[in-house]
Scaffold this motif. Structure first.
Motif, mmCIF file in Angstrom:
data_model
loop_
_atom_site.group_PDB
_atom_site.id
_atom_site.type_symbol
_atom_site.label_atom_id
_atom_site.label_comp_id
_atom_site.label_asym_id
_atom_site.label_seq_id
_atom_site.Cartn_x
_atom_site.Cartn_y
_atom_site.Cartn_z
ATOM 1 N N THR A 234 73.130 47.525 93.935
ATOM 2 C CA THR A 234 72.104 48.571 93.949
ATOM 3 C C THR A 234 72.219 49.421 95.208
ATOM 4 O O THR A 234 72.127 50.654 95.154
ATOM 5 C CB THR A 234 70.699 47.937 93.881
ATOM 6 O OG1 THR A 234 70.565 47.228 92.648
ATOM 7 C CG2 THR A 234 69.618 49.004 93.968
ATOM 8 N N ARG A 235 72.435 48.766 96.357
ATOM 9 C CA ARG A 235 72.587 49.511 97.617
ATOM 10 C C ARG A 235 73.807 50.418 97.567
ATOM 11 O O ARG A 235 73.768 51.561 98.030
ATOM 12 C CB ARG A 235 72.748 48.543 98.790
ATOM 13 C CG ARG A 235 71.477 48.121 99.492
ATOM 14 C CD ARG A 235 70.613 47.236 98.704
ATOM 15 N NE ARG A 235 69.708 46.425 99.517
ATOM 16 C CZ ARG A 235 68.838 45.586 98.980
ATOM 17 N NH1 ARG A 235 68.752 45.442 97.656
ATOM 18 N NH2 ARG A 235 68.032 44.879 99.756
ATOM 19 N N LEU A 236 74.902 49.925 97.011
ATOM 20 C CA LEU A 236 76.127 50.727 96.950
ATOM 21 C C LEU A 236 75.979 51.899 95.982
ATOM 22 O O LEU A 236 76.507 52.990 96.228
ATOM 23 C CB LEU A 236 77.303 49.843 96.545
ATOM 24 C CG LEU A 236 77.780 48.868 97.628
ATOM 25 C CD1 LEU A 236 78.771 47.870 97.046
ATOM 26 C CD2 LEU A 236 78.409 49.624 98.798
ATOM 27 N N ASP A 237 75.265 51.688 94.883
ATOM 28 C CA ASP A 237 75.012 52.792 93.948
ATOM 29 C C ASP A 237 74.205 53.890 94.630
ATOM 30 O O ASP A 237 74.477 55.087 94.449
ATOM 31 C CB ASP A 237 74.261 52.280 92.719
ATOM 32 C CG ASP A 237 75.138 51.431 91.809
ATOM 33 O OD1 ASP A 237 76.373 51.491 91.969
ATOM 34 O OD2 ASP A 237 74.592 50.696 90.968
ATOM 35 N N SER A 238 73.214 53.474 95.417
ATOM 36 C CA SER A 238 72.412 54.448 96.154
ATOM 37 C C SER A 238 73.257 55.170 97.196
ATOM 38 O O SER A 238 73.139 56.385 97.385
ATOM 39 C CB SER A 238 71.230 53.746 96.818
ATOM 40 O OG SER A 238 70.469 54.643 97.593
ATOM 41 N N LEU A 239 74.129 54.417 97.846
ATOM 42 C CA LEU A 239 74.988 55.011 98.869
ATOM 43 C C LEU A 239 75.927 56.052 98.271
ATOM 44 O O LEU A 239 76.188 57.093 98.885
ATOM 45 C CB LEU A 239 75.796 53.909 99.555
ATOM 46 C CG LEU A 239 76.813 54.351 100.610
ATOM 47 C CD1 LEU A 239 76.110 55.023 101.783
ATOM 48 C CD2 LEU A 239 77.632 53.153 101.090
ATOM 49 N N SER A 240 76.425 55.783 97.069
ATOM 50 C CA SER A 240 77.373 56.712 96.445
ATOM 51 C C SER A 240 76.752 58.079 96.187
ATOM 52 O O SER A 240 77.448 59.089 96.104
ATOM 53 C CB SER A 240 77.897 56.126 95.133
ATOM 54 O OG SER A 240 76.855 56.041 94.172
ATOM 55 N N LYS A 241 75.430 58.112 96.078
ATOM 56 C CA LYS A 241 74.737 59.383 95.862
ATOM 57 C C LYS A 241 74.592 60.172 97.164
ATOM 58 O O LYS A 241 74.193 61.335 97.146
ATOM 59 C CB LYS A 241 73.360 59.130 95.256
ATOM 60 C CG LYS A 241 73.408 58.435 93.905
ATOM 61 C CD LYS A 241 72.014 58.103 93.412
ATOM 62 C CE LYS A 241 72.065 57.326 92.097
ATOM 63 N NZ LYS A 241 70.715 56.938 91.613
ATOM 64 N N ASN A 242 74.860 59.502 98.271
ATOM 65 C CA ASN A 242 74.706 60.154 99.571
ATOM 66 C C ASN A 242 76.034 60.226 100.315
ATOM 67 O O ASN A 242 76.078 60.185 101.538
ATOM 68 C CB ASN A 242 73.696 59.381 100.424
ATOM 69 C CG ASN A 242 72.327 59.329 99.783
ATOM 70 O OD1 ASN A 242 71.668 60.341 99.607
ATOM 71 N ND2 ASN A 242 71.895 58.133 99.411
ATOM 72 N N THR A 243 77.122 60.305 99.549
ATOM 73 C CA THR A 243 78.451 60.335 100.150
ATOM 74 C C THR A 243 78.634 61.588 100.984
ATOM 75 O O THR A 243 78.187 62.668 100.625
ATOM 76 C CB THR A 243 79.535 60.295 99.054
ATOM 77 O OG1 THR A 243 79.339 59.129 98.255
ATOM 78 C CG2 THR A 243 80.919 60.249 99.669
ATOM 79 N N LEU A 244 79.316 61.415 102.104
ATOM 80 C CA LEU A 244 79.591 62.549 102.981
ATOM 81 C C LEU A 244 80.342 63.628 102.222
ATOM 82 O O LEU A 244 81.348 63.371 101.587
ATOM 83 C CB LEU A 244 80.431 62.081 104.181
ATOM 84 C CG LEU A 244 80.770 63.119 105.238
ATOM 85 C CD1 LEU A 244 79.505 63.602 105.924
ATOM 86 C CD2 LEU A 244 81.740 62.539 106.259
ATOM 87 N N LYS A 245 79.830 64.839 102.297
ATOM 88 C CA LYS A 245 80.444 65.961 101.578
ATOM 89 C C LYS A 245 81.345 66.754 102.511
ATOM 90 O O LYS A 245 81.117 66.810 103.684
ATOM 91 C CB LYS A 245 79.353 66.866 101.004
ATOM 92 C CG LYS A 245 78.471 66.139 99.981
ATOM 93 C CD LYS A 245 77.388 67.045 99.459
ATOM 94 C CE LYS A 245 76.497 66.330 98.452
ATOM 95 N NZ LYS A 245 75.431 67.194 97.937
#
Length: 245
Positions: A234-245
């Motif tokens: 769950t934490r990693l899924d959330s992190l993937s939405k905030n990936t450095l652009k």
């Protein structure tokens, strides 16, 4: 008796190897004192190295969290406190309260260190969890501590975001200078976490720091059947939405 001593020496040797590899992974070189049974200061509040086994004895120096010590002997006070006679290098030795340190050769120290994580702020949780991960690579509760480490790092990211925003609001960034995101990624508040092995990413759109997720990925990789897997994913899924652009 000889067998017990040999086992303890072997445990200390393996402890040095495990801690050394872990510290190298965090890009820091351990200071390992010679001889005795190796231990690490985990509760710096009790890290007073004293001239005799007495909590009121002369202070030699304060030992910081993560400091290696070599245990040479022990003594028990009338108040029921146990002190270890320790060396921190070839020239300096003294007495240290036993609860200040942890080691893989003392039964139950992994659980005792985990209890120190309760109620601590995010940086203390990160620092103590890191010590755990170095000292107890085979502990059955390692996946729990990995989750604590990652969650504390993400909590720290939110706090650091607020601090950086306030700092850069007060100090207007120079026009035509370096890119704005690079100022955030060079924010000095990140430094002490970086020394604990924590890496942060930066969401340029929202101007937010996030933990990069190593501990959560480690749970999925090494402990795929553990109860902590669902939370880590769950934490990693959330992190993937905030990936450095």
């Amino acid at each position: 008796m000889a067998t017990t001593i040999s086992r303890r020496r072997l445990a200390s040797f393996l402890f040095i190897i495990a801690a050394g590899f872990a510290l190298n992974s965090f890009a820091q070189k351990p200071r390992v004192p010679p001889g005795g049974h190796l231990a690490i200061v985990a509760d710096e509040r009790l890290g007073a190295l004293r001239s005799s086994p007495d909590p009121a004895a002369r202070l030699i120096r304060r030992l910081g969290r993560g400091r290696f010590v070599s245990i040479r002997g022990s003594s028990r006070t009338r108040d029921g406190l146990t002190f270890y006679q320790v060396a921190i290098n070839r020239r300096t030795s003294g007495w240290l309260q036993s609860e200040a340190v942890i080691s893989s050769w003392r039964a139950g120290d992994d659980e005792r260190l985990t209890r120190l994580l309760d109620g601590a702020d995010e940086f203390d949780r990160v620092a103590r969890a890191r010590i755990f991960l170095e000292a107890f690579p085979r502990s059955p509760i390692r996946m729990k501590v990995l989750l604590i480490y990652g969650d504390a790092a993400e909590e720290a990211a939110a706090k650091l975001t607020r601090e950086a925003e306030r700092r850069f609001e007060r100090r207007e960034l120079p026009a035509g200078g370096a890119p704005e995101f690079s100022y955030y990624l060079n924010y000095s508040g990140l430094d002490r976490y970086n020394r604990q092995g924590v890496v942060f990413t930066f969401d340029r759109t929202r101007k937010q720091f996030h933990y990069e997720g190593w501990a959560w990925r480690e749970i999925l990789r090494k402990y795929p059947n553990s109860p902590e897997v669902a939370a880590a994913r769950t934490r990693l899924d959330s992190l993937s939405k905030n990936t450095l652009k």
